[in-house]
Design an enzyme around this catalytic site. Structure first.
Site, short mmCIF file in Angstrom:
data_model
loop_
_atom_site.label_atom_id
_atom_site.label_comp_id
_atom_site.label_asym_id
_atom_site.label_seq_id
_atom_site.Cartn_x
_atom_site.Cartn_y
_atom_site.Cartn_z
N CYS A 63 -11.23 3.29 -0.32
CA CYS A 63 -9.93 3.75 -0.30
C CYS A 63 -9.41 2.64 1.17
O CYS A 63 -10.24 2.79 1.69
CB CYS A 63 -10.48 5.35 0.18
SG CYS A 63 -8.52 5.73 0.74
N CYS B 151 -3.33 -1.26 -2.08
CA CYS B 151 -4.07 0.37 -2.32
C CYS B 151 -5.13 0.60 -3.21
O CYS B 151 -5.07 0.10 -4.32
CB CYS B 151 -2.76 1.15 -2.89
SG CYS B 151 -3.29 2.87 -3.31
N ASP C 292 0.81 -1.43 -0.12
CA ASP C 292 -0.28 -0.26 0.11
C ASP C 292 0.85 1.42 -0.02
O ASP C 292 1.68 1.65 0.15
CB ASP C 292 -1.07 -0.11 1.25
CG ASP C 292 -1.95 1.32 2.04
OD1 ASP C 292 -2.30 1.65 0.47
OD2 ASP C 292 -1.79 1.58 2.15
N SER C 293 0.42 2.54 0.54
CA SER C 293 1.35 3.70 0.05
C SER C 293 1.37 3.70 1.30
O SER C 293 1.90 4.81 1.60
CB SER C 293 0.07 4.62 -0.43
OG SER C 293 -1.41 5.21 0.06
N HIS D 31 -8.55 3.83 4.26
CA HIS D 31 -8.13 4.24 4.85
C HIS D 31 -10.16 4.36 5.19
O HIS D 31 -10.24 4.78 6.54
CB HIS D 31 -8.03 6.25 5.39
CG HIS D 31 -6.85 5.58 5.00
ND1 HIS D 31 -5.84 5.34 4.02
CD2 HIS D 31 -5.95 6.63 5.99
CE1 HIS D 31 -4.71 5.75 4.09
NE2 HIS D 31 -4.24 6.17 5.75
N GLU E 278 -4.99 9.27 9.76
CA GLU E 278 -4.23 9.40 9.70
C GLU E 278 -4.20 9.99 11.23
O GLU E 278 -3.27 9.40 12.21
CB GLU E 278 -2.97 9.52 9.36
CG GLU E 278 -3.13 8.72 8.04
CD GLU E 278 -1.68 8.48 6.77
OE1 GLU E 278 -0.85 9.23 7.43
OE2 GLU E 278 -2.24 7.41 5.47
#
Ligand code: DGL
Length: 272
Positions: A185, A74, A11-12, A187, A153
């Site tokens: 996404c 991702c 993932d990023s 998150h 985050e």
């Protein structure tokens, strides 16, 4: 026959841990080598060419660990780079977009599906493309929600500020009377309860992370690559790599994984 080689998951940054978490739950015998590109995150506002370059480097790194399969955790990298990677490597590779799209088509009753994701994923049109390849009659309504990633985050998962922003972002999707919303996404599954409240109980939320783990299990079974289930109470020794900020990564990982992460190693990904 069981296959003990690991699965590469990338993932990023930290978000793909929501996919790693589902893999740990759905296929607990599989050992994961996770790479989070924390030095170059976010991917969600980058160009396709850049994301393909990053993804190729990460695949080369994972190949040094002799992974038997790769999960692109991702959404942005799945949308922009998966088709290229599929053509370039010999091992099975799976992204999060297709499983999410498939589930949304199965879930919707009124044929009206919403997609929320990063700007790049929405711009790629991949969710819409996959949905229409299954059922061209489904109406798809997309909305980029770029502030959700930094909010998650920052740990603002139950914060009224996040709720206010969600209400603003989702207003137009609500007006479209969707009955299914893809959390497109990495998150967003962490905002599930807040998003559920915002959309109302008549809208089903689709979590591509869960669907990807289930699809990965099927793929491994089909290719005869599944590892043996571990003995009760035991977990495989997963390994975690990032391109920067190992300490911050560990705190986040330990707050969401059903696994105690003790060591994260830094990789100079530009050398791959
Ligand atoms: N992992 C990204 C995704 O799922 C979100 C974070 C980023 O923009 O890199 O699209």
């Amino acid at each position: 026959m069981s296959n003990d080689k690991p699965i590469g998951v990338f993932d990023s940054g930290v978000g793909g841990l929501t996919v790693a978490r589902e893999i740990m739950r759905q296929i607990p015998g599989e050992r994961i080598v996770y790479f989070g590109d924390t030095a170059r995150v976010p991917y969600g506002n980058k160009s396709q060419a850049t994301i393909i370059r990053f993804a190729r480097q990460i695949v080369r790194f994972l190949e040094t660990h002799e992974v038997k399969a790769i999960a692109v955790a991702c959404n942005t990298a799945s949308a922009y780079a998966l088709e290229v990677l599929e053509r370039e490597i010999d091992i099975p590779i799976i992204g999060v977009v297709k499983p999410g799209a498939r589930t949304a088509v199965r879930t919707t009753k009124n044929g009206r599906v919403g997609v929320i994701a990063t700007e790049a994923t929405i711009h790629s049109g991949m969710y819409t493309r996959y949905i229409h390849s299954i059922d061209p009659d489904v109406a798809v309504f997309s909305k980029a929600c770029p502030l959700f990633v930094p909010l998650v985050e920052e740990g603002m998962i139950h914060d009224f500020v996040t709720e206010e922003i969600a209400n603003r972002y989702l207003e137009e999707l609500k007006r479209q009377h969707i009955d299914t919303l893809i959390l497109g996404c990495t998150h967003y599954p962490l905002l599930r309860s807040l998003l559920g409240r915002c959309m109302g109980s008549e809208v089903e939320l689709v979590n591509p992370a869960y669907e990807t783990a289930v699809s990965l299990r099927e793929l491994l079974r089909e290719k005869d690559l599944l590892a043996e289930a571990p003995p009760e109470g035991r977990m495989p020794a997963h390994s975690f790599y990032v391109s920067d900020g190992a300490d911050k990564f560990e705190v986040f990982a330990n707050s969401i994984l059903p696994y105690e992460l003790r060591k994260t190693q830094i990789v100079d990904i530009e050398t791959y």
